[in-house]
Every structure is written in structure tokens, then in C-alpha cells.
Write an enzyme that holds these catalytic residues in place. Structure first.
Site, mmCIF file in Angstrom:
data_model
loop_
_atom_site.group_PDB
_atom_site.id
_atom_site.type_symbol
_atom_site.label_atom_id
_atom_site.label_comp_id
_atom_site.label_asym_id
_atom_site.label_seq_id
_atom_site.Cartn_x
_atom_site.Cartn_y
_atom_site.Cartn_z
ATOM 1 N N ASN A 125 -46.882 41.685 68.370
ATOM 2 C CA ASN A 125 -48.088 40.889 68.569
ATOM 3 C C ASN A 125 -49.250 41.657 67.947
ATOM 4 O O ASN A 125 -49.457 42.830 68.261
ATOM 5 C CB ASN A 125 -48.359 40.653 70.059
ATOM 6 C CG ASN A 125 -47.328 39.743 70.700
ATOM 7 O OD1 ASN A 125 -46.837 38.813 70.067
ATOM 8 N ND2 ASN A 125 -46.980 40.007 71.950
ATOM 9 N N ASP B 259 -39.934 46.528 79.548
ATOM 10 C CA ASP B 259 -41.220 45.881 79.781
ATOM 11 C C ASP B 259 -41.367 45.596 81.277
ATOM 12 O O ASP B 259 -40.444 45.102 81.931
ATOM 13 C CB ASP B 259 -41.314 44.574 78.983
ATOM 14 C CG ASP B 259 -42.739 44.052 78.902
ATOM 15 O OD1 ASP B 259 -43.279 43.991 77.778
ATOM 16 O OD2 ASP B 259 -43.314 43.707 79.966
ATOM 17 N N ILE B 260 -42.525 45.905 81.815
ATOM 18 C CA ILE B 260 -42.763 45.767 83.248
ATOM 19 C C ILE B 260 -42.793 44.296 83.676
ATOM 20 O O ILE B 260 -42.609 43.992 84.863
ATOM 21 C CB ILE B 260 -44.080 46.497 83.629
ATOM 22 C CG1 ILE B 260 -44.070 46.890 85.097
ATOM 23 C CG2 ILE B 260 -45.298 45.676 83.257
ATOM 24 C CD1 ILE B 260 -45.172 47.861 85.457
ATOM 25 N N HIS C 210 -46.493 48.592 69.204
ATOM 26 C CA HIS C 210 -45.234 48.487 69.951
ATOM 27 C C HIS C 210 -44.464 47.278 69.463
ATOM 28 O O HIS C 210 -45.042 46.254 69.092
ATOM 29 C CB HIS C 210 -45.487 48.398 71.458
ATOM 30 C CG HIS C 210 -46.419 47.304 71.854
ATOM 31 N ND1 HIS C 210 -47.792 47.424 71.750
ATOM 32 C CD2 HIS C 210 -46.192 46.059 72.346
ATOM 33 C CE1 HIS C 210 -48.354 46.307 72.160
ATOM 34 N NE2 HIS C 210 -47.406 45.449 72.525
ATOM 35 N N LEU C 211 -43.154 47.427 69.513
ATOM 36 C CA LEU C 211 -42.247 46.372 69.072
ATOM 37 C C LEU C 211 -41.485 45.857 70.284
ATOM 38 O O LEU C 211 -40.818 46.633 70.986
ATOM 39 C CB LEU C 211 -41.268 46.939 68.043
ATOM 40 C CG LEU C 211 -40.227 45.968 67.473
ATOM 41 C CD1 LEU C 211 -40.885 44.808 66.745
ATOM 42 C CD2 LEU C 211 -39.286 46.708 66.529
ATOM 43 N N HIS C 212 -41.606 44.553 70.532
ATOM 44 C CA HIS C 212 -40.830 43.934 71.604
ATOM 45 C C HIS C 212 -39.404 43.677 71.113
ATOM 46 O O HIS C 212 -39.209 43.120 70.023
ATOM 47 C CB HIS C 212 -41.434 42.574 71.991
ATOM 48 C CG HIS C 212 -42.800 42.636 72.594
ATOM 49 N ND1 HIS C 212 -43.029 42.535 73.959
ATOM 50 C CD2 HIS C 212 -44.015 42.776 72.028
ATOM 51 C CE1 HIS C 212 -44.331 42.598 74.190
ATOM 52 N NE2 HIS C 212 -44.954 42.742 73.040
ATOM 53 N N GLY D 130 -51.906 37.549 71.466
ATOM 54 C CA GLY D 130 -51.468 37.974 72.794
ATOM 55 C C GLY D 130 -51.329 39.478 72.951
ATOM 56 O O GLY D 130 -50.814 39.949 73.974
ATOM 57 N N GLN D 131 -51.781 40.257 71.953
ATOM 58 C CA GLN D 131 -51.679 41.706 72.113
ATOM 59 C C GLN D 131 -52.632 42.174 73.204
ATOM 60 O O GLN D 131 -53.826 41.837 73.190
ATOM 61 C CB GLN D 131 -51.999 42.434 70.803
ATOM 62 C CG GLN D 131 -51.758 43.942 70.911
ATOM 63 C CD GLN D 131 -51.955 44.695 69.595
ATOM 64 O OE1 GLN D 131 -52.352 44.118 68.578
ATOM 65 N NE2 GLN D 131 -51.671 45.981 69.629
HETATM 66 P P1 AMP Z 1 -48.502 42.936 74.041
HETATM 67 O O1 AMP Z 1 -48.922 41.726 74.810
HETATM 68 O O2 AMP Z 1 -47.762 42.636 72.776
HETATM 69 O O3 AMP Z 1 -49.630 43.912 73.833
HETATM 70 O O4 AMP Z 1 -47.411 43.647 74.942
HETATM 71 C C1 AMP Z 1 -47.738 44.547 75.953
HETATM 72 C C2 AMP Z 1 -46.594 44.550 76.901
HETATM 73 O O5 AMP Z 1 -46.673 45.703 77.687
HETATM 74 C C3 AMP Z 1 -46.551 43.367 77.864
HETATM 75 O O6 AMP Z 1 -45.355 42.623 77.669
HETATM 76 C C4 AMP Z 1 -46.613 44.018 79.239
HETATM 77 O O7 AMP Z 1 -45.803 43.372 80.183
HETATM 78 C C5 AMP Z 1 -46.140 45.425 78.940
HETATM 79 N N1 AMP Z 1 -46.620 46.465 79.843
HETATM 80 C C6 AMP Z 1 -47.885 46.672 80.259
HETATM 81 N N2 AMP Z 1 -47.937 47.754 81.049
HETATM 82 C C7 AMP Z 1 -46.676 48.240 81.130
HETATM 83 C C8 AMP Z 1 -46.087 49.345 81.803
HETATM 84 N N3 AMP Z 1 -46.821 50.189 82.560
HETATM 85 N N4 AMP Z 1 -44.774 49.555 81.660
HETATM 86 C C9 AMP Z 1 -44.033 48.716 80.912
HETATM 87 N N5 AMP Z 1 -44.521 47.662 80.245
HETATM 88 C C10 AMP Z 1 -45.828 47.424 80.356
#
Ligand code: AMP
Length: 119
Positions: free
Chosen positions: A92, A34-35, A105-107, A98-99
Site C-alpha cells: 500500500n 499482521d495484528i 512493508h509488504l503484505h 490505505g497505508q
Molecule cells: P498498511 O495499511 O499497508 O500501512 O499496513 C499496516 C498494517 O500493519 C496493518 O495491516 C495493521 O493491521 C498492521 N499493524 C499495525 N500495528 C501492528 C503491530 N503492532 N503488529 C502487527 N501488525 C500491525
């Protein structure tokens, strides 16, 4: 709310159009850092061949790949040394949760003592 957009940022990462710090990839899934990591280990595990915007949009026919995804998540967590310290797997679903990216995607989060608070 759960419409799938082919140009979402994770679709672009899957296609190799933008870079990511990839820790695992096969024909069906990709996992990258995650960035904006919220813990020492914060990975995102993503299906490559499913146009599903959110966990709330899955159907009964998704059971096979979704089950494989969950097993893969536990294996990736183990490979990153999270079994002993503990970890969370989080979907999410929807903006209210918070999505921000509408490609399922799975954190995978761990590597530190996580709060007892879920929300
Ligand atoms: P969500 O809030 O569950 O939709 O999670 C989206 C996640 O994607 C967040 O934790 C962001 O930090 C992550 N994210 C967004 N853009 C990127 C990227 N280019 N590379 C890696 N993670 C990212």
C-alpha cells in the site's frame, strides 16, 4: 507524505521495543503476523536496515535489497503452504491506498479463496 519517522511502530518492532509474532528474521528482514489479519495467513515482510517510508520512495540504488525482499516473500509464502492455494503480495503506497505505517512493508496474504476484486 513519505518522510521516514524513526519512531514508527515497525521500527519499534525491529528494535525489539514492542512485541510481534515473528515468523522469520535475519540480518536484513523481519516478517511477522499482521495484528489485524484479513486472511488466515496475513504476514508483513519488512526491511530492517532501510529508512524507506513507502514503495513510492524507493530509488534505483534500492534494487538489490528490494529484489532480495521479493524473492524472500515468495519463499515465505511457500513455507506457509500458500503456493497451491494462491496468495497476494501487496504494497500500500500512501494514505489514499490505505497505508497507515510509513515504514516500507509488504503484505503476504493467503490461506483462503481471495476475491477477484482488486479494489
Ligand atoms: P498498511 O495499511 O499497508 O500501512 O499496513 C499496516 C498494517 O500493519 C496493518 O495491516 C495493521 O493491521 C498492521 N499493524 C499495525 N500495528 C501492528 C503491530 N503492532 N503488529 C502487527 N501488525 C500491525
Amino acid at each position: 507524505m513519505f518522510d521516514y519517522d524513526d519512531q514508527n511502530i515497525f521500527a519499534q518492532i525491529i528494535k525489539g521495543e514492542i512485541p510481534a509474532d515473528i515468523v522469520f528474521e535475519d540480518d536484513d528482514f523481519i516478517c511477522f503476523k499482521d495484528i489485524a489479519a484479513q486472511a488466515p495467513t496475513h504476514l508483513l515482510l519488512i526491511p530492517k536496515n532501510q529508512k524507506v517510508a513507502s514503495i513510492a520512495a524507493i530509488q534505483s540504488e534500492d534494487v538489490h535489497w528490494l529484489g532480495a525482499m521479493m524473492i524472500l516473500a515468495t519463499n515465505i509464502a511457500k513455507d506457509h503452504g500458500l503456493n497451491d492455494s494462491g496468495y497476494r503480495l501487496i504494497f500500500n503506497s500512501g494514505e489514499g491506498a490505505g497505508q497507515t505505517v510509513f515504514h516500507l512493508h509488504l503484505h503476504i496474504i493467503g490461506g483462503k479463496k481471495l476475491s477477484g476484486q482488486m479494489v
